[in-house]
Structure formats: C-alpha cells, structure tokens
Design a protein around this motif. Structure first.
Motif, PDB file in Angstrom:
ATOM      1  N   LEU A 158      10.009   9.998   9.181  1.00 19.93           N
ATOM      2  CA  LEU A 158       8.620   9.604   9.456  1.00 19.93           C
ATOM      3  C   LEU A 158       8.391   9.408  10.956  1.00 19.93           C
ATOM      4  O   LEU A 158       7.352   9.796  11.495  1.00 19.93           O
ATOM      5  N   ALA A 159       9.388   8.791  11.624  1.00 22.43           N
ATOM      6  CA  ALA A 159       9.243   8.556  13.074  1.00 22.43           C
ATOM      7  C   ALA A 159       9.085   9.891  13.802  1.00 22.43           C
ATOM      8  O   ALA A 159       8.251  10.028  14.697  1.00 22.43           O
ATOM      9  N   HIS A 160       9.860  10.893  13.392  1.00 25.72           N
ATOM     10  CA  HIS A 160       9.721  12.214  14.022  1.00 25.72           C
ATOM     11  C   HIS A 160       8.325  12.788  13.723  1.00 25.72           C
ATOM     12  O   HIS A 160       7.668  13.327  14.605  1.00 25.72           O
ATOM     13  N   ALA A 161       7.901  12.654  12.469  1.00 22.88           N
ATOM     14  CA  ALA A 161       6.622  13.253  12.071  1.00 22.88           C
ATOM     15  C   ALA A 161       5.427  12.581  12.762  1.00 22.88           C
ATOM     16  O   ALA A 161       4.403  13.210  12.969  1.00 22.88           O
TER      17      ALA A 161
ATOM     18  N   LYS B 224       0.828  -1.214   0.000  1.00 21.85           N
ATOM     19  CA  LYS B 224       0.000   0.000   0.000  1.00 21.85           C
ATOM     20  C   LYS B 224       0.864   1.267   0.000  1.00 21.85           C
ATOM     21  O   LYS B 224       2.011   1.242   0.440  1.00 21.85           O
ATOM     22  N   MET B 225       0.252   2.364  -0.439  1.00 18.83           N
ATOM     23  CA  MET B 225       0.948   3.653  -0.335  1.00 18.83           C
ATOM     24  C   MET B 225       1.002   4.046   1.138  1.00 18.83           C
ATOM     25  O   MET B 225       0.120   3.683   1.926  1.00 18.83           O
ATOM     26  N   LEU B 226       2.036   4.845   1.473  1.00 24.82           N
ATOM     27  CA  LEU B 226       2.211   5.224   2.887  1.00 24.82           C
ATOM     28  C   LEU B 226       0.978   5.926   3.450  1.00 24.82           C
ATOM     29  O   LEU B 226       0.604   5.721   4.595  1.00 24.82           O
ATOM     30  N   ARG B 227       0.315   6.749   2.641  1.00 23.65           N
ATOM     31  CA  ARG B 227      -0.832   7.500   3.174  1.00 23.65           C
ATOM     32  C   ARG B 227      -1.937   6.548   3.643  1.00 23.65           C
ATOM     33  O   ARG B 227      -2.700   6.873   4.545  1.00 23.65           O
ATOM     34  N   ALA B 228      -1.979   5.331   3.039  1.00 21.65           N
ATOM     35  CA  ALA B 228      -2.972   4.339   3.477  1.00 21.65           C
ATOM     36  C   ALA B 228      -2.421   3.507   4.634  1.00 21.65           C
ATOM     37  O   ALA B 228      -3.092   3.296   5.650  1.00 21.65           O
ATOM     38  N   SER B 229      -1.168   3.037   4.513  1.00 20.62           N
ATOM     39  CA  SER B 229      -0.646   2.130   5.547  1.00 20.62           C
ATOM     40  C   SER B 229      -0.420   2.858   6.876  1.00 20.62           C
ATOM     41  O   SER B 229      -0.477   2.234   7.939  1.00 20.62           O
ATOM     42  N   LEU B 230      -0.201   4.167   6.836  1.00 17.73           N
ATOM     43  CA  LEU B 230       0.060   4.904   8.086  1.00 17.73           C
ATOM     44  C   LEU B 230      -1.186   5.613   8.630  1.00 17.73           C
ATOM     45  O   LEU B 230      -1.136   6.241   9.686  1.00 17.73           O
ATOM     46  N   LYS B 231      -2.283   5.479   7.919  1.00 19.21           N
ATOM     47  CA  LYS B 231      -3.509   6.180   8.316  1.00 19.21           C
ATOM     48  C   LYS B 231      -4.003   5.721   9.701  1.00 19.21           C
ATOM     49  O   LYS B 231      -4.535   6.523  10.483  1.00 19.21           O
TER      50      LYS B 231
ATOM     51  N   ALA C 294      -0.460  14.518   5.575  1.00 18.92           N
ATOM     52  CA  ALA C 294       0.237  15.773   5.895  1.00 18.92           C
ATOM     53  C   ALA C 294       1.541  15.475   6.650  1.00 18.92           C
ATOM     54  O   ALA C 294       2.571  16.120   6.426  1.00 18.92           O
ATOM     55  N   ARG C 295       1.489  14.499   7.521  1.00 17.78           N
ATOM     56  CA  ARG C 295       2.700  14.176   8.300  1.00 17.78           C
ATOM     57  C   ARG C 295       3.786  13.583   7.385  1.00 17.78           C
ATOM     58  O   ARG C 295       4.976  13.845   7.572  1.00 17.78           O
ATOM     59  N   ILE C 296       3.359  12.775   6.413  1.00 16.59           N
ATOM     60  CA  ILE C 296       4.342  12.196   5.471  1.00 16.59           C
ATOM     61  C   ILE C 296       4.999  13.328   4.665  1.00 16.59           C
ATOM     62  O   ILE C 296       6.220  13.349   4.475  1.00 16.59           O
ATOM     63  N   GLU C 297       4.185  14.280   4.254  1.00 13.32           N
ATOM     64  CA  GLU C 297       4.744  15.433   3.521  1.00 13.32           C
ATOM     65  C   GLU C 297       5.675  16.242   4.407  1.00 13.32           C
ATOM     66  O   GLU C 297       6.740  16.701   3.987  1.00 13.32           O
ATOM     67  N   ALA C 298       5.292  16.387   5.686  1.00 12.98           N
ATOM     68  CA  ALA C 298       6.155  17.126   6.621  1.00 12.98           C
ATOM     69  C   ALA C 298       7.506  16.424   6.785  1.00 12.98           C
ATOM     70  O   ALA C 298       8.517  17.065   7.081  1.00 12.98           O
ATOM     71  N   ALA C 299       7.507  15.106   6.585  1.00 11.16           N
ATOM     72  CA  ALA C 299       8.767  14.352   6.673  1.00 11.16           C
ATOM     73  C   ALA C 299       9.562  14.450   5.378  1.00 11.16           C
ATOM     74  O   ALA C 299      10.643  13.855   5.251  1.00 11.16           O
TER      75      ALA C 299
END
Ligand code: SAM
Length: 277
Positions: A272-275, A233-240, A248-253
C-alpha cells in the motif's frame, strides 16, 4: 536481598535525595535488584557496546547494567533531582557512566555516544511510544542501535508484537514488525514498582531485521495512520483522504478495497505504501 555493588540500597538513595516519585515524569521506580539484573542480562553481552539508558531515575537499572559489565552507560535523565544520586554511581564506576540532563525526545543518541549502542530502559510511560517510534523510523537501516530492550505498559508491549486480526494490531505493530523482530520477554507486576502503577508492565525486545521489505518510510507512516485512524472502515474509505483514486491504488497493491486495516499484514501495508507514494 541480592547485592550487585557496594553502593547504598536504592530505598536509602531515594530517601537521602528526597526523590518522591512524580507522576508527570512517569516515575515508577524499580527497586528489586533481581528484576533490574534480569533486564540487564536480557540485553545480552554489553561488554563491547555503549548502553543508552533513558530515564535512569535513582539508578536501579543503571547499576544493574554496570554490574552486568556494560563497557559504558550513557544515561539521559530529565529530572534534575536525580543527578546527585547518579553522580554517586558515576564515581563508583569511574569513567563508565555519563549522565546527561535532558529531555530524551530532543536528543539524537548518535550525538552523545560512540560506536555500537544498545538501548535499554524502563521508559517513562508518557513518552515511551514516541521514543520507540523515533528509534524505529530512522532513515538508515540497519540502524545505529543493535537492539532495544525496553519496559512499557503491557498493553503497549502487546501492540508492539501484535499480529494481524488481533485487537492490539495497529500502526505501532506494523512499523515495529516491518523493521524488527519483536518479542515480549516477561511481565512485571505493578507490585515490583515504587509507587506501583495501575497496570502490568512488560519488557519488550526488538532486533533490527537485516533486510526489511524495501518501503518508502513516509508513505508507510501516512498509510498506516490513515488506515488505523478509521480501523472499522474499509480501506477504500479510510484511504480516500490520501488519494481520490484510493480503490484503484489498493487493487494495484494486490489487496481488496473492501478489506479493513486489521486484516492487512506487514507485506500488505508495504504494498500500500508503494501504491500511495
Ligand atoms: N530507570 C528507573 C527505574 O527503573 O527505576 C526509573 C524509571 S521511571 C519509569 C522513568 C524515568 O524517566 C524517570 O526517572 C523520569 O524522571 C525519566 N523521564 C521522564 N521523562 C523523560 C524524558 N522526556 N527524558 C528523559 N527522562 C525522562
């Protein structure tokens, strides 16, 4: 055959103590002295450290470590049947081998050793990965151990050293390479073991990085578990599931929300861990 001490040959030891190998304990014994000596030598100078060995079994690698000059070996073995064989080694190398009967998963090595330690082991396949994760995820870094020289199934070894975009790349590789320099030293054919396992094994070495990228450990564990748990999956789905505003957090990273876990390198996971922390 090469002789590294005056103790009886390992096959004789196994016969004398009825050490028929048990699958549930991951028992595939390494009886070839050339190979046990090669693993011991790979761990470098052992004269000023305590060597922690997990799962000495009948003691083949233990003997090689002592013959290679280990100042002290502390060995943790779960199978009580192996203790008499290990006791013979302990008497021969007076004062240099301590054997602890225990489940290594329940032991903090710092409580049973003194001074700097190197961990060297032919790990039982069923708990090897968890033991490595325990050693890698200690709070304090640099850690209490100087190096890890460990035998795994080759497939696990490949996951430990894996680079992004490879099939073997996953959570284990991110955690290992964030904190350590990792290397596969050599492979061992199933034929080297008694009984032979189904798969090839590999000796892997890890040295702590002096200055890994600063990162919240728990967040790195959570993010890598979620991302690789659904690696297609794309990160926006797997990290949701971690945060509703995952995109937004992925973009911030500094990463693309449409990227997939296997494309993200260690520095990306640290960001990503920081975000997400
Ligand atoms: N070091 C020996 C050699 O190279 O021939 C034996 C290696 S064999 C792959 C793994 C050993 O780990 C066995 O002796 C087994 O009894 C022991 N073992 C399995 N699970 C364990 C655990 N949780 N804690 C400590 N030892 C364990």
């Amino acid at each position: 055959m090469a002789q590294i001490d005056d103790l009886p040959p390992l096959r004789e030891v196994i016969r004398a103590h009825n050490l028929d190998a048990r699958k549930a304990l991951g028992q595939n014994f390494l009886l070839d002295l050339n190979l046990t000596s090669r693993i011991a030598r790979s761990a470098g100078d052992l004269s000023n450290v305590t060597v922690l060995e997990v799962g000495p079994g009948p003691g083949g690698l233990t003997r090689a470590l002592l013959a290679a000059g280990a100042r002290k070996v502390v060995a943790i073995e779960k199978d009580q049947r192996c203790l008499p064989a290990l006791e013979e080694i302990s008497s021969y190398y007076a004062g240099r081998l301590d054997v602890i009967e225990a489940d290594a998963l329940t032991i903090d090595p710092r409580e049973i050793t003194e001074g700097p330690i190197k961990i060297v082991a032919n790990l039982p396949y069923n708990v090897g990965t968890q033991l490595l994760l325990n050693w890698l995820t200690v709070e304090d870094w640099p850690p209490y151990w100087e190096s890890l020289t460990l035998m795994f199934q080759k497939e696990v070894g490949q996951r430990i050293v894996a680079d992004p975009k490879s099939k073997a790349y996953g959570r284990l590789g991110v955690l290992a390479n964030w904190r350590c320099y990792t290397d596969i030293l050599f492979d061992l054919s199933p034929k080297a073991f008694t009984p032979p396992p189904k798969v090839t094994s590999a000796v892997v070495q890890l040295y702590p990085r002096e200055a890994p990228l600063p990162c919240p450990l728990k967040a790195l564990e959570t993010v890598t578990a979620a991302a690789f748990g659904q690696r297609r999956k794309m990160l926006r789905a797997s990290l949701k599931a971690l945060q509703p505003d995952a995109g937004a957090r992925i973009e911030a990273a500094g990463l693309k929300p449409t990227a997939r876990a296997e494309e993200i390198d260690v520095a990306g996971f640290v960001a990503l861990a920081h975000a997400f922390s």
